[in-house]
Design a protein around this motif. Structure first.
Motif, short mmCIF file in Angstrom:
data_model
loop_
_atom_site.label_atom_id
_atom_site.label_comp_id
_atom_site.label_asym_id
_atom_site.label_seq_id
_atom_site.Cartn_x
_atom_site.Cartn_y
_atom_site.Cartn_z
N ASN A 181 4.64 -2.83 2.36
CA ASN A 181 5.06 -4.00 2.64
C ASN A 181 4.18 -5.13 3.05
O ASN A 181 3.18 -4.99 2.87
CB ASN A 181 5.51 -4.10 4.29
CG ASN A 181 6.45 -3.77 5.17
OD1 ASN A 181 7.20 -3.37 4.40
ND2 ASN A 181 6.61 -2.66 6.23
N HIS A 182 5.09 -6.16 2.39
CA HIS A 182 4.29 -7.97 2.69
C HIS A 182 4.39 -8.45 4.42
O HIS A 182 5.57 -8.61 4.37
CB HIS A 182 4.33 -8.91 1.47
CG HIS A 182 4.46 -8.64 0.29
ND1 HIS A 182 4.63 -7.55 -0.22
CD2 HIS A 182 2.72 -8.20 -0.75
CE1 HIS A 182 3.92 -7.61 -1.47
NE2 HIS A 182 3.36 -7.81 -1.51
N GLY B 141 3.44 -11.84 11.40
CA GLY B 141 4.39 -11.11 11.43
C GLY B 141 6.33 -11.01 10.68
O GLY B 141 6.82 -10.75 10.84
N VAL B 142 5.52 -12.57 9.60
CA VAL B 142 6.71 -12.67 9.11
C VAL B 142 6.91 -11.20 8.07
O VAL B 142 5.67 -11.46 7.09
CB VAL B 142 6.75 -14.38 8.57
CG1 VAL B 142 8.06 -14.56 7.35
CG2 VAL B 142 7.01 -14.97 8.91
N MET B 143 8.06 -11.09 7.86
CA MET B 143 8.06 -10.00 6.95
C MET B 143 9.65 -10.39 5.37
O MET B 143 10.63 -9.86 5.34
CB MET B 143 8.82 -8.62 7.46
CG MET B 143 7.26 -8.02 8.22
SD MET B 143 7.70 -6.42 8.92
CE MET B 143 7.95 -5.12 7.52
N ALA C 42 4.94 -15.17 -0.71
CA ALA C 42 3.91 -14.00 -1.30
C ALA C 42 2.80 -14.29 -2.48
O ALA C 42 2.47 -13.64 -3.12
CB ALA C 42 4.28 -12.55 -1.39
N VAL C 43 4.22 -14.82 -3.40
CA VAL C 43 3.62 -15.10 -5.14
C VAL C 43 2.55 -15.07 -5.19
O VAL C 43 1.79 -15.05 -6.42
CB VAL C 43 5.21 -15.54 -5.48
CG1 VAL C 43 4.68 -15.68 -7.48
CG2 VAL C 43 6.51 -14.63 -5.83
N PRO C 44 2.04 -16.45 -4.37
CA PRO C 44 0.81 -17.60 -5.00
C PRO C 44 -0.58 -16.20 -4.77
O PRO C 44 -1.68 -15.98 -5.05
CB PRO C 44 0.26 -17.86 -3.85
CG PRO C 44 1.77 -18.12 -3.67
CD PRO C 44 2.48 -17.60 -3.52
N TYR C 45 -0.43 -15.11 -3.82
CA TYR C 45 -1.35 -14.39 -3.59
C TYR C 45 -1.44 -12.56 -3.91
O TYR C 45 -2.08 -12.10 -3.88
CB TYR C 45 -1.84 -13.46 -1.82
CG TYR C 45 -1.41 -15.51 -1.37
CD1 TYR C 45 -2.24 -15.69 -0.98
CD2 TYR C 45 0.03 -15.83 -0.53
CE1 TYR C 45 -2.27 -16.95 0.03
CE2 TYR C 45 0.14 -16.90 0.23
CZ TYR C 45 -1.40 -17.53 0.77
OH TYR C 45 -1.18 -18.29 1.24
N ALA C 46 -0.50 -12.56 -5.44
CA ALA C 46 -0.30 -11.85 -5.71
C ALA C 46 -1.66 -11.88 -6.74
O ALA C 46 -1.99 -11.93 -7.36
CB ALA C 46 1.02 -11.30 -7.05
N ASP C 47 -2.56 -10.48 -7.08
CA ASP C 47 -3.49 -10.42 -8.13
C ASP C 47 -3.51 -9.32 -8.61
O ASP C 47 -2.39 -8.45 -8.57
CB ASP C 47 -4.31 -10.98 -7.17
CG ASP C 47 -5.44 -9.42 -6.62
OD1 ASP C 47 -4.32 -8.12 -6.53
OD2 ASP C 47 -6.13 -9.46 -5.36
N GLN C 48 -4.00 -9.16 -9.63
CA GLN C 48 -3.54 -7.96 -10.55
C GLN C 48 -4.37 -6.57 -9.84
O GLN C 48 -3.82 -5.14 -10.08
CB GLN C 48 -4.81 -7.66 -11.88
CG GLN C 48 -4.28 -6.65 -13.31
CD GLN C 48 -3.04 -6.36 -13.72
OE1 GLN C 48 -2.88 -7.77 -13.66
NE2 GLN C 48 -2.29 -5.36 -13.97
N ALA C 49 -5.34 -6.59 -9.08
CA ALA C 49 -5.32 -5.17 -7.86
C ALA C 49 -4.04 -4.53 -7.60
O ALA C 49 -3.37 -4.16 -6.97
CB ALA C 49 -6.30 -5.81 -7.07
N LYS D 265 -1.86 -1.46 -7.36
CA LYS D 265 -1.47 -0.58 -6.20
C LYS D 265 -0.40 -0.04 -6.87
O LYS D 265 -0.05 1.24 -6.17
CB LYS D 265 -2.38 -1.42 -5.22
CG LYS D 265 -2.52 -0.09 -4.40
CD LYS D 265 -3.28 1.36 -4.85
CE LYS D 265 -4.34 1.31 -4.85
NZ LYS D 265 -5.31 2.51 -4.71
N MET D 266 0.88 -1.54 -6.73
CA MET D 266 1.96 -0.78 -6.72
C MET D 266 2.21 -0.02 -7.76
O MET D 266 3.41 0.88 -7.41
CB MET D 266 2.84 -2.49 -6.63
CG MET D 266 2.89 -2.68 -5.03
SD MET D 266 3.17 -4.15 -4.63
CE MET D 266 4.69 -4.39 -4.57
#
Length: 88
Positions: free
Chosen positions: A8-9, A14-16, A36-43, A47-48
């Motif tokens: 989950n993001h 508490g926003v899901m 969530a998009v601006p916080y996505a990174d290669q790690a 993992k996903m």
């Protein structure tokens, strides 16, 4: 017996709802999708991706699966093959 692994993001407050695209889920007047998009990174992607291998299955709701499949099939990327080839 297998395990159910939840990814989950969630915001600190508490926003899901609607992390991927601004128009992803506007039910109830929600206008902050895409957070969530601006916080996505290669790690995160790596993992996903590990959790989306051939030895896993997916448990999605109808709406989530339909939106994910349409999005990744249109744009391509690391999850397209997993969504199309993994048991659901």
């Amino acid at each position: 017996m297998g395990k159910v692994v939840v990814m989950n993001h969630v915001t600190l407050d508490g926003v899901m709802q609607g992390p991927g695209r601004p128009d992803e889920d506007t039910r109830g007047g929600f206008s902050d999708g895409g957070w969530a998009v601006p916080y996505a990174d290669q790690a995160t992607v790596q993992k996903m991706g590990e959790r989306m291998g051939p030895d896993h299955a997916f448990l999605f709701g109808r709406r989530t699966y339909g939106q994910l499949l349409a999005s990744w099939n249109a744009q391509g990327g690391p999850f397209k093959e997993a969504l199309n080839n993994t048991p659901k």
